[in-house]
Design an enzyme around this catalytic site. Structure first.
Site, PDB file in Angstrom:
ATOM      1  CB  CYS A   1      26.871  40.182  73.072  1.00  0.00           C
ATOM      2  SG  CYS A   1      27.403  38.826  74.140  1.00  0.00           S
TER       3      CYS A   1
ATOM      4  CB  CYS B   1      25.857  35.059  72.113  1.00  0.00           C
ATOM      5  SG  CYS B   1      25.212  35.746  73.633  1.00  0.00           S
TER       6      CYS B   1
ATOM      7  CG  ASP C   1      39.712  39.320  28.280  1.00  0.00           C
ATOM      8  OD1 ASP C   1      40.708  39.078  27.579  1.00  0.00           O
ATOM      9  OD2 ASP C   1      38.559  38.946  27.992  1.00  0.00           O
TER      10      ASP C   1
ATOM     11  CG  ASP D   1      34.300  37.532  28.931  1.00  0.00           C
ATOM     12  OD1 ASP D   1      35.512  37.390  28.641  1.00  0.00           O
ATOM     13  OD2 ASP D   1      33.411  37.695  28.075  1.00  0.00           O
TER      14      ASP D   1
ATOM     15  CG  ASP E   1      39.787  36.200  30.541  1.00  0.00           C
ATOM     16  OD1 ASP E   1      40.847  36.436  29.948  1.00  0.00           O
ATOM     17  OD2 ASP E   1      38.668  36.504  30.093  1.00  0.00           O
TER      18      ASP E   1
END
Length: 721
Positions: free
Chosen positions: A16, A19, A415, A608, A612
């Site tokens: 649970c 734990c 971009d 990418d 950026d």
């Protein structure tokens, strides 16, 4: 923090949320541990270390807390453990069924009951044999003065079993109702619930295991004219491999020779084979198609794309969502609170004049239904299923915090180059001031030697042998400088031209108006003067317009942000139906644009390239194309494994759905307890029904999360949405 070493441990024995919290606290007490996060759904602990520490030290701390841990779990061990758990469930149900049968048959008019001694024997086998695991776990909880689900189960079922034994022994000759079926059925149902949870967890984790199974053990290496089969661990960068049709690529590389197609479905989510020819990159784990290829190794082991994907998925599934911190605090006080409510229930019924056995049975029902399993599973089960489903379709989510940020996004900034466009511009026009266009191209290409910039590649493919380049250096946001054949040169954009106090001529202005990206080659001696002008054009990705339409349909505002000139930016923006354009923006300026937009909106940035990275980090959410640079991917919260901008909408969609599942799960988990505890205390739920409800609460939460594994992007990869 991100630079600190981390370890991942497999933890068993947790039942649970309490734990998981106990394991976390045991790890955080160690001086070498900076941070620890334990995921109940995946049974894994992620530990960030502030100083070097052996794994044995961490494992020992977990074992002192009463659980088992290891650096990794063998799949065979997992299958064996699942088999043992299934056997325990079957035996418990078979032994409990004869005890439960009289209750089931009574509404049909059948009055039958086993002898008391046989009931005691069958229930005892379930209680102390199959249920021994609950006693061990409860004892560990008591030793640390903490509560967990096992403690509630042990107290409830032991009270029911003990009461039955007392009633039987005190009046052995008198026929009476005993409660052996309650204790044994509750244990059987709890075990059934745990087995179903484990099965669901294994199903939710299939995406990660599928990725791990893609890793090859051997490769066919070419040494001169000889081929040798070697272990992948023996490979080195720049080794040349021969990949036969139907074989997996052992590592990342570049095709040197041959033509084929690669099946990258499990890595990028791309369902169609991808054409491969000399110069193309291949990814370790993908399957080669019909042709034989010679491949040069570029990345191995932890640096490979597949290893990076696995790390991202593991990190996302192991990290703790912000809302889970609140749940953990609630779970920690929940068990003591339930014990108080059970005691008050017992006293209340006794003071109300009820028989002792009736008071005990109602208190037992409170203990049984209150187990906080569903509460602990609500968040991690949804995160496990959601991130796994996303990974199967080429969307890698870095952590659970990203899920929460993505849900609120109402503005996406794209971009241009390589994101909305193909990133492969072509040289359309050139004009030399002295009319010698061949020399213009040769000098400009020489300046770009070694560059991976798309404009450089477009220029280099037009030229053959080039003169040597000396003193090369980048001019941030402007271009490049260097010395070719003893002549200092600079090649760059309009900003470079303005810095040198030079003006653009009519033809370059006309090319800019057409939407071309224009570069000027400038000689620096005897004074700065333009040698010529080059015009490049890129085209929008086929899926870009559909990507913008998908986002706009969800009420998301789209912007275009680029360092390129306004004409080129507007041309692409018009092609993809974006109305907000920010052009001629420097890398640092991109981050400022993002910060400005964030004042009124929740902003996601999609890019990418290296330039950026500042904007990706400045945005509320960064999304990086995996075809781009490592710097961009590290700055982003989500990595898209295909260069398909429609995945942006898909990524936001799966994040929203995962967050919705978390809220649904928490609602159901709280409702079960909030409604179930008063009903049990009022005497309207028997321990058997309470045990059934408790097991169903955990199973329903996991099954609700598993619906996410059926998720698919809202578009066809073959066409438009």
């Amino acid at each position: 923090m991100s630079d600190l070493p981390t370890l991942e441990l497999s933890v068993s024995g947790m039942t649970c949320a309490n734990c998981a919290g106990r394991v976390e606290r045991a790890l955080k007490k160690l001086p070498a541990v900076e941070q620890a996060s334990v995921n109940l759904a995946s049974h894994r602990a992620q530990v960030t270390l502030r100083s070097a520490a052996p794994a044995a030290l961490l494992i020992a701390a977990i074992e002192r807390a009463g659980y088992q841990a290891s650096l990794g779990q063998n799949p065979d061990d997992q299958c064996r453990a699942a088999g043992h758990e299934r056997l325990a469930v079957v035996l418990a149900l078979l032994l409990a069924l004869p005890l439960l049968a009289p209750m089931l048959l009574q509404p049909m008019g059948v009055h039958w009951m086993l002898p008391a001694w046989l009931q005691c024997l069958l229930a005892g086998a379930v209680q102390f044999g199959i249920g021994a695991r609950f006693y061990r776990a409860a004892w560990r909880a008591l030793r640390t003065l903490d509560g967990n689900m096992d403690l509630l189960v042990v107290l409830g079922t032991s009270a029911g079993y003990g009461l039955s034994v007392y009633l039987w022994l005190s009046s052995p000759a008198a026929p009476m109702h005993l409660y052996f079926e309650s204790s044994s059925t509750v244990i059987a149902l709890v075990l059934l619930g745990k087995w179903l949870e484990g099965r669901a967890r294994r199903q939710a984790g299939q995406a990660l295991r599928a990725l791990e199974n893609l890793q090859s053990d051997t490769a066919l290496r070419q040494v001169g004219e000889r081929l040798e089969t070697v272990a992948v661990q023996a490979l080195r960068p720049d080794d040349v491999l021969l990949v036969k049709p139907g074989a997996r690529f052992a590592c990342d590389g570049i095709v040197l020779e041959g033509r084929s197609h690669a099946d990258e479905a499990l890595i990028s989510g791309e369902p169609l084979p991808v054409a491969k020819q000399p110069g193309d990159r291949v990814t370790g784990g993908a399957i080669n198609g019909e042709g034989q290829l010679r491949v040069r190794v570029t990345a191995l082991g932890p640096q490979s794309t597949l290893a990076r994907i696995i790390r991202l998925v593991e990190s996302a599934q192991g990290a703790k969502a912000p809302i889970q911190l609140l749940v953990d605090r609630v779970s920690r006080v929940f068990v003591p609170l339930v014990l108080v409510i059970a005691l008050l229930t017992l006293l209340g019924w006794l003071l109300g004049g009820a028989p002792v056995q009736t008071a005990i049975i109602h208190a037992v029902a409170v203990l049984v239904i209150a187990c906080p399993c569903a509460l602990g599973l609500a968040t991690p089960a949804a995160v496990l299923a959601g991130t796994g489903a996303a990974a199967r379709h080429g969307i890698l989510i870095k952590d659970s915090t990203t899920l929460q940020r993505a849900e609120a996004v109402d503005c996406v900034v794209f971009d241009k180059t390589g994101t909305l466009t193909l990133g492969r511009p072509r040289l359309l026009h050139q004009a030399a001031s002295n009319g010698d266009e061949q020399t213009l191209l040769r000098l400009a290409a020489a300046l770009q030697q070694g560059s991976e910039h798309p404009l450089a590649l477009a220029l280099l493919e037009r030229c053959g042998d080039l003169p040597a380049l000396h003193d090369s250096r980048a001019l941030a946001g402007r271009g490049i400088a260097g010395t070719v054949e003893g002549q200092p040169l600079q090649l760059g954009n309009r900003r470079l031209l303005e810095d040198l106090h030079l003006s653009a001529d009519a033809i370059s202005l006309a090319w800019e108006a057409e939407g071309c990206t224009v570069s000027w080659l400038v000689a620096m001696q005897p004074q700065a003067h333009v040698l010529g002008v080059l015009a490049f054009a890129d085209e929008a990705r086929p899926q870009a317009r559909a990507a913008v339409a998908l986002l706009q349909a969800d009420g998301v505002v789209c912007h275009l942000l680029t360092g390129d000139n306004l004409g080129s930016a507007r041309q692409i923006a018009t092609a993809v139906a974006i109305h907000q354009v920010h052009a001629q923006v420097l890398p640092a300026g991109k981050a400022q644009v993002i910060e400005t937009l964030r004042r009124t909106q929740v902003v996601a940035m999609v890019g990418d390239g290296i330039n950026d990275a500042p904007a990706l980090a400045a945005a509320d959410l960064g999304l990086a194309m995996a075809s781009g640079t490592d710097v961009a991917m590290q700055a982003a919260g989500i990595t898209l494994m295909r260069s398909d901008p429609r995945l942006v909408a898909a990524a936001l969609d799966i994040c929203r759905r995962t967050q919705a599942k978390i809220r649904q799960n928490l609602f159901w988990a709280f409702i079960y307890n909030l409604l179930g505890i008063p009903l049990a205390a009022a005497g309207w739920l028997s321990p058997v029904l309470a045990g059934t409800a408790m097991a169903l609460s955990s199973v329903s939460v996991v099954l609700n999360a598993l619906w996410l594994t059926r998720w698919r992007p809202g578009f066809s990869s073959r066409g438009q949405p």
